[in-house]
Design a protein around this motif. Structure first.
Motif, PDB file in Angstrom:
ATOM      1  N   LEU A  97       2.948   8.790  -8.021  1.00 16.71           N
ATOM      2  CA  LEU A  97       3.827   7.771  -8.313  1.00 16.71           C
ATOM      3  C   LEU A  97       3.407   7.393  -9.872  1.00 16.71           C
ATOM      4  CD1 LEU A  97       3.225   5.213  -5.379  1.00 16.71           C
ATOM      5  CD2 LEU A  97       5.143   6.652  -5.750  1.00 16.71           C
ATOM      6  N   ILE A  98       4.773   6.957 -10.524  1.00 19.13           N
ATOM      7  CA  ILE A  98       4.559   6.768 -11.946  1.00 19.13           C
ATOM      8  C   ILE A  98       4.515   5.363 -12.410  1.00 19.13           C
ATOM      9  CG2 ILE A  98       5.459   7.230 -14.219  1.00 19.13           C
ATOM     10  CD1 ILE A  98       6.960   9.611 -12.599  1.00 19.13           C
ATOM     11  N   SER A  99       3.699   4.836 -13.278  1.00 20.75           N
ATOM     12  CA  SER A  99       3.409   3.426 -13.166  1.00 20.75           C
ATOM     13  C   SER A  99       4.187   2.765 -14.732  1.00 20.75           C
ATOM     14  CB  SER A  99       2.040   2.977 -13.722  1.00 20.75           C
ATOM     15  OG  SER A  99       1.252   3.262 -12.452  1.00 20.75           O
ATOM     16  N   GLU A 106       0.837  -0.199 -11.792  1.00 21.48           N
ATOM     17  CA  GLU A 106      -0.179   0.680 -11.463  1.00 21.48           C
ATOM     18  C   GLU A 106      -0.874   0.266 -10.200  1.00 21.48           C
ATOM     19  OE1 GLU A 106      -2.486   3.004 -14.306  1.00 21.48           O
ATOM     20  OE2 GLU A 106      -4.094   1.543 -13.814  1.00 21.48           O
ATOM     21  N   LEU A 107      -0.986  -0.942 -10.307  1.00 24.49           N
ATOM     22  CA  LEU A 107      -1.822  -1.755  -9.379  1.00 24.49           C
ATOM     23  C   LEU A 107      -0.963  -1.496  -7.943  1.00 24.49           C
ATOM     24  CD1 LEU A 107      -3.278  -4.717 -10.885  1.00 24.49           C
ATOM     25  CD2 LEU A 107      -4.484  -2.771  -9.945  1.00 24.49           C
ATOM     26  N   ALA A 108       0.363  -1.839  -7.972  1.00 25.35           N
ATOM     27  CA  ALA A 108       1.152  -1.839  -6.987  1.00 25.35           C
ATOM     28  C   ALA A 108       1.678  -0.434  -6.426  1.00 25.35           C
ATOM     29  CB  ALA A 108       2.631  -2.389  -7.360  1.00 25.35           C
ATOM     30  N   ASN A 111      -1.821   0.499  -4.140  1.00 29.70           N
ATOM     31  CA  ASN A 111      -1.452  -0.204  -2.655  1.00 29.70           C
ATOM     32  C   ASN A 111      -0.472   0.339  -1.885  1.00 29.70           C
ATOM     33  OD1 ASN A 111      -2.269  -2.561  -1.220  1.00 29.70           O
ATOM     34  ND2 ASN A 111      -0.325  -3.512  -1.511  1.00 29.70           N
ATOM     35  N   SER A 112       0.615   0.869  -2.461  1.00 34.22           N
ATOM     36  CA  SER A 112       1.618   1.583  -1.891  1.00 34.22           C
ATOM     37  C   SER A 112       1.182   2.687  -1.270  1.00 34.22           C
ATOM     38  CB  SER A 112       2.930   1.824  -2.722  1.00 34.22           C
ATOM     39  OG  SER A 112       3.898   2.593  -2.234  1.00 34.22           O
ATOM     40  N   LEU A 113       0.520   3.506  -2.034  1.00 32.53           N
ATOM     41  CA  LEU A 113      -0.132   4.754  -1.611  1.00 32.53           C
ATOM     42  C   LEU A 113      -0.879   4.594  -0.397  1.00 32.53           C
ATOM     43  CD1 LEU A 113      -0.689   6.787  -5.054  1.00 32.53           C
ATOM     44  CD2 LEU A 113       0.969   7.414  -2.961  1.00 32.53           C
ATOM     45  N   ASN A 114      -1.683   3.512  -0.471  1.00 32.83           N
ATOM     46  CA  ASN A 114      -2.656   3.153   0.562  1.00 32.83           C
ATOM     47  C   ASN A 114      -1.644   2.990   1.695  1.00 32.83           C
ATOM     48  OD1 ASN A 114      -5.257   2.603   1.791  1.00 32.83           O
ATOM     49  ND2 ASN A 114      -4.328   0.378   1.914  1.00 32.83           N
ATOM     50  N   GLN A 115      -0.793   2.233   1.687  1.00 34.72           N
ATOM     51  CA  GLN A 115       0.005   1.883   2.969  1.00 34.72           C
ATOM     52  C   GLN A 115       0.909   3.111   3.595  1.00 34.72           C
ATOM     53  OE1 GLN A 115       2.783  -1.081   1.527  1.00 34.72           O
ATOM     54  NE2 GLN A 115       0.837  -2.915   1.467  1.00 34.72           N
TER      55      GLN A 115
END
Length: 330
Positions: A97-99, A106-108, A111-115
């Motif tokens: 994922l690219i911020s 970057e924080l989002a 969180n997205s990858l964790n979900q």
């Protein structure tokens, strides 16, 4: 009812090890010869792996999240090559994922990858903020940062302060007394603070007559080009740039204005980009092994997933490459 075909059955048919079949199914490295035999065995038996069933059984997805600040970067490309090489060797795949140089994004992304249920996350971060620490401390999966450091997180990074010291010692030996350091904002602690401080500390050590001015730019070629006029107001004998890419903007401006490098002004940077070896003049630089950093980051996250301790942040191969862009002041 026919018995379900297993990985061991495929291994027996192909006359390879069970681990070879597992690596093949997870896109890990398997020789071309063995890949062909495994593929033929799978086709004959109709064997299929069920990703979600495997995940329920092993509690692992075989996926590693990777957060990067931008995609149009030489350093990020080399970093990803190293990460991918190590993940592939161990039967893992990366989700990138690219911020877009946005800390909130970057924080989002973390969180997205964790979900999405990845087994761990590698973050090639722009900065470590309180929000980064709070978010990653709440996750039930391991995370590792590269590029920045903080005592409250796992990290693998280049020693930017030491890189700065290497360059500072070099210019001190070359006799330069009036230098402009063209660097980035201090929100990037690694490049904006550590690299600059290492340079200043080394060149000013027992060298009180030396003056180092600071001009701020960003990481882009065009911003460095636009800052050149401000830099030259200090009449420096040398311009040291926080990255090689910044150097390219300066070199372009000096060339257009018929200012000879290094006869009239010296230029050097950090990174060791390949383009520095073909620029005119060729660029003196402190080279970093970004692929090695990527491999170490990937190995680090794999170790954390397995419950192992993180190896000490050791050698990351800093090397001064002296080329044509710096002259000695007699």
């Amino acid at each position: 009812m026919d018995r379900k075909v297993t990985i061991q059955d495929i291994a027996n048919m192909a006359n390879v090890s069970k681990s070879s079949v597992s690596r093949y199914l997870n896109d890990g490295y398997v020789s071309e010869e063995n890949s062909k035999k495994i593929r033929e065995a799978i086709e004959k038996t109709g064997f299929e792996t069920n990703f979600f069933a495997k995940r329920l059984k092993t509690k692992k997805s075989g996926l590693i999240g990777i957060v990067i600040p931008r995609i149009d970067s030489v350093t990020v490309g080399k970093f990803l090559n190293g990460v991918n090489k190590k993940l592939k060797e161990n039967g893992y795949q990366g989700i990138i994922l690219i911020s877009e140089l946005d800390l909130d994004k970057e924080l989002a992304n973390i969180n997205s990858l964790n979900q999405q249920g990845v087994d761990g996350i590698i973050i090639n971060s722009m900065a470590i903020t309180k929000k980064h620490i709070e978010l990653t401390s709440k996750l039930r999966i391991p995370t590792i940062f590269s590029g920045q450091k903080n005592e409250f997180i796992n990290y693998i990074k280049i020693d930017d302060y030491e890189a700065g010291r290497i360059m500072g010692s070099y210019f001190k030996a070359k006799g330069h007394k009036n230098i402009v350091f063209l660097g980035v904002n201090e929100w990037d602690k690694a490049v904006g603070v550590d690299r600059k401080n290492g340079f200043v500390d080394a060149i000013k050590e027992n060298n009180s007559k030396c003056e180092v001015q600071f001009v701020e730019t960003d990481f882009s070629f065009i911003c460095a080009y636009n800052k050149a006029e401000e830099v030259l107001k200090y009449n420096p004998t040398a311009i040291v740039c926080a990255t090689d890419n910044i150097c390219l903007g300066i070199l372009r401006y000096l060339h257009e204005n018929k200012i000879k490098v290094p006869d009239e002004i010296s230029v050097a940077g950090f990174g060791g980009y390949d383009i520095g070896s073909v620029s005119y003049p060729t660029l003196t630089t402190v080279a970093f092994d970004y692929e090695l950093i990527g491999m170490k980051s990937a190995q680090g996250i794999l170790d954390l997933i397995e419950g192992k301790g993180l190896e000490e942040n050791g050698d990351t191969s800093l090397k001064l490459i002296e080329r044509e862009s710096v002259r000695e002041i007699k």
